[in-house]
Motif scaffolding. Sequence first.
Motif, PDB file in Angstrom:
ATOM      1  N   TRP A 235       0.827  -1.200   0.000  1.00  0.00           N
ATOM      2  CA  TRP A 235       0.000   0.000   0.000  1.00  0.00           C
ATOM      3  C   TRP A 235       0.866   1.257   0.000  1.00  0.00           C
ATOM      4  O   TRP A 235       0.584   2.214  -0.729  1.00  0.00           O
ATOM      5  N   ASN A 236       1.922   1.255   0.796  1.00  0.00           N
ATOM      6  CA  ASN A 236       2.794   2.427   0.858  1.00  0.00           C
ATOM      7  C   ASN A 236       3.495   2.683  -0.477  1.00  0.00           C
ATOM      8  O   ASN A 236       3.652   3.830  -0.897  1.00  0.00           O
ATOM      9  N   VAL A 237       3.904   1.608  -1.149  1.00  0.00           N
ATOM     10  CA  VAL A 237       4.511   1.753  -2.481  1.00  0.00           C
ATOM     11  C   VAL A 237       3.493   2.326  -3.454  1.00  0.00           C
ATOM     12  O   VAL A 237       3.791   3.255  -4.222  1.00  0.00           O
ATOM     13  N   PHE A 238       2.303   1.798  -3.421  1.00  0.00           N
ATOM     14  CA  PHE A 238       1.221   2.234  -4.315  1.00  0.00           C
ATOM     15  C   PHE A 238       0.891   3.708  -4.098  1.00  0.00           C
ATOM     16  O   PHE A 238       0.800   4.496  -5.047  1.00  0.00           O
ATOM     17  N   LEU A 239       0.732   4.080  -2.837  1.00  0.00           N
ATOM     18  CA  LEU A 239       0.377   5.453  -2.500  1.00  0.00           C
ATOM     19  C   LEU A 239       1.482   6.424  -2.905  1.00  0.00           C
ATOM     20  O   LEU A 239       1.221   7.520  -3.414  1.00  0.00           O
ATOM     21  N   SER A 240       2.716   6.019  -2.692  1.00  0.00           N
ATOM     22  CA  SER A 240       3.843   6.875  -3.052  1.00  0.00           C
ATOM     23  C   SER A 240       3.921   7.085  -4.561  1.00  0.00           C
ATOM     24  O   SER A 240       4.176   8.202  -5.036  1.00  0.00           O
ATOM     25  N   ARG A 241       3.667   6.033  -5.320  1.00  0.00           N
ATOM     26  CA  ARG A 241       3.778   6.122  -6.778  1.00  0.00           C
ATOM     27  C   ARG A 241       2.700   7.016  -7.374  1.00  0.00           C
ATOM     28  O   ARG A 241       2.951   7.744  -8.336  1.00  0.00           O
ATOM     29  N   TRP A 242       1.501   6.956  -6.832  1.00  0.00           N
ATOM     30  CA  TRP A 242       0.361   7.659  -7.429  1.00  0.00           C
ATOM     31  C   TRP A 242      -0.167   8.774  -6.524  1.00  0.00           C
ATOM     32  O   TRP A 242      -1.335   9.125  -6.593  1.00  0.00           O
ATOM     33  N   THR A 243       0.692   9.329  -5.708  1.00  0.00           N
ATOM     34  CA  THR A 243       0.259  10.331  -4.733  1.00  0.00           C
ATOM     35  C   THR A 243      -0.381  11.561  -5.377  1.00  0.00           C
ATOM     36  O   THR A 243      -1.198  12.237  -4.756  1.00  0.00           O
ATOM     37  N   ALA A 244      -0.039  11.857  -6.619  1.00  0.00           N
ATOM     38  CA  ALA A 244      -0.607  13.019  -7.303  1.00  0.00           C
ATOM     39  C   ALA A 244      -2.110  12.889  -7.502  1.00  0.00           C
ATOM     40  O   ALA A 244      -2.808  13.894  -7.708  1.00  0.00           O
ATOM     41  N   LEU A 245      -2.634  11.660  -7.423  1.00  0.00           N
ATOM     42  CA  LEU A 245      -4.071  11.444  -7.616  1.00  0.00           C
ATOM     43  C   LEU A 245      -4.871  11.638  -6.330  1.00  0.00           C
ATOM     44  O   LEU A 245      -6.098  11.631  -6.365  1.00  0.00           O
ATOM     45  N   VAL A 246      -4.174  11.816  -5.219  1.00  0.00           N
ATOM     46  CA  VAL A 246      -4.843  11.904  -3.923  1.00  0.00           C
ATOM     47  C   VAL A 246      -4.989  13.361  -3.498  1.00  0.00           C
ATOM     48  O   VAL A 246      -4.027  14.125  -3.502  1.00  0.00           O
ATOM     49  N   ASP A 247      -6.211  13.738  -3.158  1.00  0.00           N
ATOM     50  CA  ASP A 247      -6.497  15.062  -2.617  1.00  0.00           C
ATOM     51  C   ASP A 247      -6.523  14.951  -1.091  1.00  0.00           C
ATOM     52  O   ASP A 247      -7.432  14.317  -0.537  1.00  0.00           O
ATOM     53  N   PRO A 248      -5.560  15.523  -0.386  1.00  0.00           N
ATOM     54  CA  PRO A 248      -5.504  15.389   1.082  1.00  0.00           C
ATOM     55  C   PRO A 248      -6.749  15.901   1.788  1.00  0.00           C
ATOM     56  O   PRO A 248      -7.035  15.486   2.917  1.00  0.00           O
ATOM     57  N   THR A 249      -7.493  16.798   1.144  1.00  0.00           N
ATOM     58  CA  THR A 249      -8.700  17.350   1.762  1.00  0.00           C
ATOM     59  C   THR A 249      -9.939  16.500   1.489  1.00  0.00           C
ATOM     60  O   THR A 249     -11.007  16.787   2.017  1.00  0.00           O
ATOM     61  N   ASN A 250      -9.777  15.471   0.640  1.00  0.00           N
ATOM     62  CA  ASN A 250     -10.933  14.657   0.252  1.00  0.00           C
ATOM     63  C   ASN A 250     -10.606  13.176   0.444  1.00  0.00           C
ATOM     64  O   ASN A 250      -9.952  12.563  -0.411  1.00  0.00           O
ATOM     65  N   PRO A 251     -11.057  12.569   1.549  1.00  0.00           N
ATOM     66  CA  PRO A 251     -10.753  11.156   1.795  1.00  0.00           C
ATOM     67  C   PRO A 251     -11.311  10.227   0.722  1.00  0.00           C
ATOM     68  O   PRO A 251     -10.800   9.123   0.532  1.00  0.00           O
ATOM     69  N   HIS A 252     -12.351  10.681   0.004  1.00  0.00           N
ATOM     70  CA  HIS A 252     -12.926   9.845  -1.054  1.00  0.00           C
ATOM     71  C   HIS A 252     -11.957   9.647  -2.212  1.00  0.00           C
ATOM     72  O   HIS A 252     -12.126   8.728  -3.022  1.00  0.00           O
ATOM     73  N   SER A 253     -10.941  10.509  -2.304  1.00  0.00           N
ATOM     74  CA  SER A 253      -9.981  10.372  -3.400  1.00  0.00           C
ATOM     75  C   SER A 253      -9.101   9.135  -3.241  1.00  0.00           C
ATOM     76  O   SER A 253      -8.377   8.760  -4.160  1.00  0.00           O
ATOM     77  N   LEU A 254      -9.154   8.498  -2.055  1.00  0.00           N
ATOM     78  CA  LEU A 254      -8.418   7.252  -1.849  1.00  0.00           C
ATOM     79  C   LEU A 254      -9.117   6.056  -2.494  1.00  0.00           C
ATOM     80  O   LEU A 254      -8.542   4.977  -2.573  1.00  0.00           O
ATOM     81  N   GLY A 255     -10.350   6.273  -2.939  1.00  0.00           N
ATOM     82  CA  GLY A 255     -11.077   5.195  -3.611  1.00  0.00           C
ATOM     83  C   GLY A 255     -12.337   4.798  -2.867  1.00  0.00           C
ATOM     84  O   GLY A 255     -12.753   5.441  -1.908  1.00  0.00           O
ATOM     85  N   GLY A 256     -12.922   3.703  -3.320  1.00  0.00           N
ATOM     86  CA  GLY A 256     -14.162   3.229  -2.715  1.00  0.00           C
ATOM     87  C   GLY A 256     -14.773   2.149  -3.582  1.00  0.00           C
ATOM     88  O   GLY A 256     -14.084   1.467  -4.341  1.00  0.00           O
ATOM     89  N   TRP A 257     -16.085   2.002  -3.464  1.00  0.00           N
ATOM     90  CA  TRP A 257     -16.787   0.951  -4.194  1.00  0.00           C
ATOM     91  C   TRP A 257     -18.050   1.495  -4.834  1.00  0.00           C
ATOM     92  O   TRP A 257     -18.685   2.394  -4.284  1.00  0.00           O
ATOM     93  N   ILE A 258     -18.399   0.950  -5.979  1.00  0.00           N
ATOM     94  CA  ILE A 258     -19.725   1.146  -6.575  1.00  0.00           C
ATOM     95  C   ILE A 258     -20.468  -0.163  -6.361  1.00  0.00           C
ATOM     96  O   ILE A 258     -20.016  -1.226  -6.816  1.00  0.00           O
ATOM     97  N   GLU A 259     -21.577  -0.115  -5.657  1.00  0.00           N
ATOM     98  CA  GLU A 259     -22.304  -1.329  -5.311  1.00  0.00           C
ATOM     99  C   GLU A 259     -23.663  -1.347  -5.996  1.00  0.00           C
ATOM    100  O   GLU A 259     -24.276  -0.302  -6.226  1.00  0.00           O
TER     101      GLU A 259
END
Length: 310
Positions: A235-259
Amino acid sequence: MTNSISVTPATPVVSVVLGSYNRLAFLKSTVESIRREIDALQGAGEIIVVDGGSTDGSIAWLTAQKDIVSIIQHNRGEWRGRQIRRRSWGYFMNLGFKAAQGKYICMVSDDCLLHRNSLRNGIAHFESHLAKGEKIGAVAFYWRNWPEQAQYRVGLTLGRRMFVNHGLYLNDALTEIGYIDEEHYSFYHADGDLCLKLWDRGWACIDCTDAYVEHFSDANTEVRASNLVGQNRDWNVFLSRWTALVDPTNPHSLGGWIERDHEDTDQTWRQFPADELRRMKWTNWRRAVERRVPGLSRLKSLASRRGRIL
């Protein structure tokens, strides 16, 4: 949904690739599920299984199956006095991906069942979008952990971009991006990384609401536990590689599910191994009793220390 698929007889439309290790009973059920789906395509598919050096009879069974391309990649234990180098999930899946001849590659696990016509529907969905000139690299199938989950889901990874747990890839797109990263992930998040590599090259990942998968989440828990060891590091490797896609102010930017809800009138889950279904029924009953009877878990623990079984 009715769609015809034309193909040169020697060329499969789809290559179904799965990895396996010491899950013979589940492997047999999964392969039968795939065979039914390929039969619905008039045989326009191939099955590729990469086995990690099973010791439960899987290798003997696989090599006796004349419709399966079997790749044996021993991934545990010792050989000639030396410890075998443990290779990543990406390494052994790439063995199958690179051997695949189909226009599409379907990735499923060895503890999964495809719902009826899911493969056909997924391919038709892929084809319809490609015909419109859309640059689609992958199609995610909806899946659930059986029996604990009622709804089916597809995953959103970093930046809320869709990725594939089970589903289809365009073979040419995987070739372009260099397949799965074999070096930086031991097991987890390599699938998310693969799809983000597709997105990064302009290949979109979309869902198919007519393709569903059952996943037996309690299969071979020892193997699952060994895979979990490196999850935090991955997870740490993944997050480090694609950190530009994460908005620190928006926890939803870490992903989720469509159910979504789906009624499986075929009760596909009944195709799981009968012994495992009986074990799951007993396990669920026991857990339900433990929740309802205060102190039962502690009583069981004390009894086990005294050599008794509850």
